[in-house]
Design a protein around this motif. Structure first.
Motif, PDB file in Angstrom:
ATOM      1  N   GLN A  55      35.969  38.530  44.468  1.00 31.75           N
ATOM      2  CA  GLN A  55      35.710  39.855  43.874  1.00 31.75           C
ATOM      3  C   GLN A  55      36.125  41.006  44.793  1.00 31.75           C
ATOM      4  OE1 GLN A  55      34.119  37.312  42.735  1.00 31.75           O
ATOM      5  NE2 GLN A  55      34.516  37.917  40.647  1.00 31.75           N
ATOM      6  N   MET A  85      39.541  42.320  44.184  1.00 33.38           N
ATOM      7  CA  MET A  85      39.688  43.196  43.007  1.00 33.38           C
ATOM      8  C   MET A  85      39.102  44.578  43.277  1.00 33.38           C
ATOM      9  SD  MET A  85      39.073  40.501  39.991  1.00 33.38           S
ATOM     10  CE  MET A  85      37.990  39.559  40.993  1.00 33.38           C
ATOM     11  N   VAL A  86      37.990  44.593  43.994  1.00 33.18           N
ATOM     12  CA  VAL A  86      37.382  45.882  44.359  1.00 33.18           C
ATOM     13  C   VAL A  86      38.377  46.679  45.207  1.00 33.18           C
ATOM     14  CG1 VAL A  86      35.547  46.943  45.748  1.00 33.18           C
ATOM     15  CG2 VAL A  86      34.994  45.057  44.184  1.00 33.18           C
ATOM     16  N   SER A 107      41.364  48.057  43.215  1.00 35.23           N
ATOM     17  CA  SER A 107      40.950  49.206  42.431  1.00 35.23           C
ATOM     18  C   SER A 107      40.788  50.454  43.314  1.00 35.23           C
ATOM     19  CB  SER A 107      39.624  48.838  41.743  1.00 35.23           C
ATOM     20  OG  SER A 107      39.119  49.901  41.042  1.00 35.23           O
ATOM     21  N   THR A 126      36.817  53.130  36.612  1.00 34.87           N
ATOM     22  CA  THR A 126      37.400  52.410  37.737  1.00 34.87           C
ATOM     23  C   THR A 126      38.568  51.591  37.216  1.00 34.87           C
ATOM     24  OG1 THR A 126      35.155  52.170  38.498  1.00 34.87           O
ATOM     25  CG2 THR A 126      36.789  50.867  39.648  1.00 34.87           C
ATOM     26  N   TYR A 174      41.111  48.663  36.581  1.00 33.06           N
ATOM     27  CA  TYR A 174      41.003  47.210  36.743  1.00 33.06           C
ATOM     28  C   TYR A 174      42.378  46.645  37.015  1.00 33.06           C
ATOM     29  CZ  TYR A 174      40.982  42.318  35.361  1.00 33.06           C
ATOM     30  OH  TYR A 174      41.173  40.964  35.330  1.00 33.06           O
ATOM     31  N   PRO A 212      44.106  42.951  37.727  1.00 39.34           N
ATOM     32  CA  PRO A 212      43.879  41.511  37.873  1.00 39.34           C
ATOM     33  C   PRO A 212      44.379  41.051  39.242  1.00 39.34           C
ATOM     34  CG  PRO A 212      45.260  42.010  35.938  1.00 39.34           C
ATOM     35  CD  PRO A 212      45.115  43.276  36.707  1.00 39.34           C
ATOM     36  N   LYS A 272      28.214  42.604  42.050  1.00 36.66           N
ATOM     37  CA  LYS A 272      28.859  42.851  40.742  1.00 36.66           C
ATOM     38  C   LYS A 272      28.924  41.583  39.902  1.00 36.66           C
ATOM     39  CE  LYS A 272      32.353  45.753  40.020  1.00 36.66           C
ATOM     40  NZ  LYS A 272      33.577  46.542  40.133  1.00 36.66           N
ATOM     41  N   ASP A 318      34.922  36.900  34.090  1.00 36.13           N
ATOM     42  CA  ASP A 318      35.286  37.481  35.384  1.00 36.13           C
ATOM     43  C   ASP A 318      36.324  36.574  36.025  1.00 36.13           C
ATOM     44  OD1 ASP A 318      35.235  38.985  37.869  1.00 36.13           O
ATOM     45  OD2 ASP A 318      33.239  39.643  37.280  1.00 36.13           O
ATOM     46  N   THR A 319      36.800  36.999  37.196  1.00 32.73           N
ATOM     47  CA  THR A 319      37.764  36.184  37.916  1.00 32.73           C
ATOM     48  C   THR A 319      37.032  35.396  38.998  1.00 32.73           C
ATOM     49  OG1 THR A 319      39.510  37.778  37.467  1.00 32.73           O
ATOM     50  CG2 THR A 319      39.853  36.307  39.342  1.00 32.73           C
TER      51      THR A 319
END
Ligand code: NAD
Ligand code: LMR
Length: 367
Positions: A179, A182-183, A186, A200, A202, A204, A269, A287-288
């Motif tokens: 995660q 990805m944060v 972003s 925010t 997104y 991938p 998250k 989610d991933t």
């Protein structure tokens, strides 16, 4: 008439390595935020069981957090000696979700792979505890400890060797957390483009969690329903920053560890989605996650896994998934078809080559 705690069904979350940099800040988010997920008049109660081998740190951390005025309850657990498993047993008893930030973080000059030898031993011990003290047909496990790419294979292989895993389909419920990538994607795109938005963006991010195994798919960035135009130079610099974002923190902390606060945020998250699922507020989550595509018998874990394997030919990958209380129910292999030429022909081959080595390191460690 208010319900007493004993009338309520307990949803227990175990944090292993809870007294460390991530463990403390993550547990603070659990203590301060989790109860907001309870529906009005819920008959559920949330409990966070915090385990660490550092006695003073875990007792002190839990004492400190316990002064916070939320209804989430806490307990501390530490082993009395090296061979004492009773504290881990007590911590894991009836837990529905386990989050693991136990292990050593990097210092400047180290790669995540340099952490493997020591952290793999820790994960093996914890896997044995989970196999002994949890119901493997129900438990969810989220692995934060590094190197994620190799440690998730260690844990899944070890768990699947235990007799208690027979028929449990545990491979569908153990995940590595990517995660933070990805944060970062972003955050960094907002910093680079300076676009002001309450939403925010997104992006991938697929692959693994270290260096060039991380594939941020900036080709897919949407802003206000439009593809965000980025020139190649901007894209390359963003990709590099996401892939090596961890090094920025290791360097800045100068020997005092790696990302803790941003990781706690990233872990929270996804954890809140699992808690929503386990509370029955949602029937599935998306989610991933870094997953195993096959179970111990060689069967694909869910629809989409076979299609993904045909594209990548590695058995672990971080990819968008759907998860129900039974575990992964769908793997979004389609996302790879949305890669542009640069992602497919330049980033993906390098990722797969390195990821394959990381996975083998993990699998070979477990006899
Ligand atoms: P830390 O040293 O601050 O905390 C680790 C904690 O684990 C310590 O309190 C330690 O006592 C405990 N511990 C060690 N062995 C244990 C065992 N056998 N059982 C229970 N607890 C044990 O480290 P940190 O900064 O919190 O980082 C933890 C791990 O998370 C590291 O491996 C780090 O590389 C990794 N990490 C992963 C991500 C990610 O994106 N997945 C991000 C940041 C850090
Ligand atoms: C991160 O991405 O920040 C973590 O994996 C910690 C590290 O060692 O970089």
């Amino acid at each position: 008439m208010p319900h007493s705690l004993t009338d309520k069904q307990v949803l227990k979350i175990a944090v292993l390595g809870a007294a460390g940099g991530i463990g403390q800040s993550f547990s603070m988010l659990l203590k301060t935020q989790l109860h907001t997920l309870l529906l009005p008049h819920s008959d559920k109660h949330l409990h966070v069981a915090m385990y660490d081998i550092n006695k003073d740190a875990i007792v002190g951390t839990v004492a400190d957090l316990s002064h916070i005025d939320t209804p989430v309850t806490l307990s501390h657990h530490f082993p009395a000696s090296r061979d004492d498993l009773s504290a881990l047993k007590e911590c894991l008893a009836d837990a529905a979700l386990i989050v693991i930030p136990a292990g050593v973080p990097r210092k400047p000059g180290m790669t995540r792979d340099d952490l493997f030898a020591i952290n793999a031993k820790i994960l093996l011990q914890l896997s044995d505890g989970i196999a002994s003290f949890c119901d493997l047909s129900k438990i969810f496990v989220l692995v934060i400890s590094n190197p994620v790419n190799s440690l998730v294979p260690v844990m899944i292989k070890r768990l699947s060797q235990h007799a208690s895993s027979k028929g449990s389909l545990i491979e569908r419920r153990v995940f590595g957390l990517t995660q933070l990538d990805m944060v970062r994607a972003s955050t960094f795109i907002q910093q680079l483009t300076g676009f002001a938005s309450n939403a925010t963006p997104y992006i991938p991010v697929v692959g693994g969690h270290s260096g060039d195994t991380i594939i941020p798919m900036f080709s897919q960035v949407m802003f206000k329903d439009e593809r965000l135009p980025l020139d190649m130079e901007q894209r390359k610099s963003l990709i590099h920053r996401v892939q090596y974002g961890g090094d920025e923190i290791v360097k800045a902390k100068n020997g005092a560890g790696s990302a803790t606060l941003s990781m706690a945020y990233a872990a929270f998250k996804i954890t809140r989605k699992f808690v929503d699922l386990l509370l029955g507020n949602a029937t599935s989550l998306q989610d991933t996650l870094y997953i195993s595509l096959k179970d111990a018998s060689g069967n694909y874990i869910a629809p989409g896994a076979q299609e993904l394997m045909a594209l990548i030919n590695v058995s672990y990958f971080s990819i968008p998934v759907t998860v129900s209380t039974k575990g992964v129910t769908h793997v979004d292999s389609e996302i790879l078809n949305r890669m542009d030429d640069y992602e497919r022909n330049t980033l993906l081959p390098v990722c797969l080559k390195n990821l394959q080595g990381n996975i083998e390191t993990g699998l070979n460690f477990v006899n």
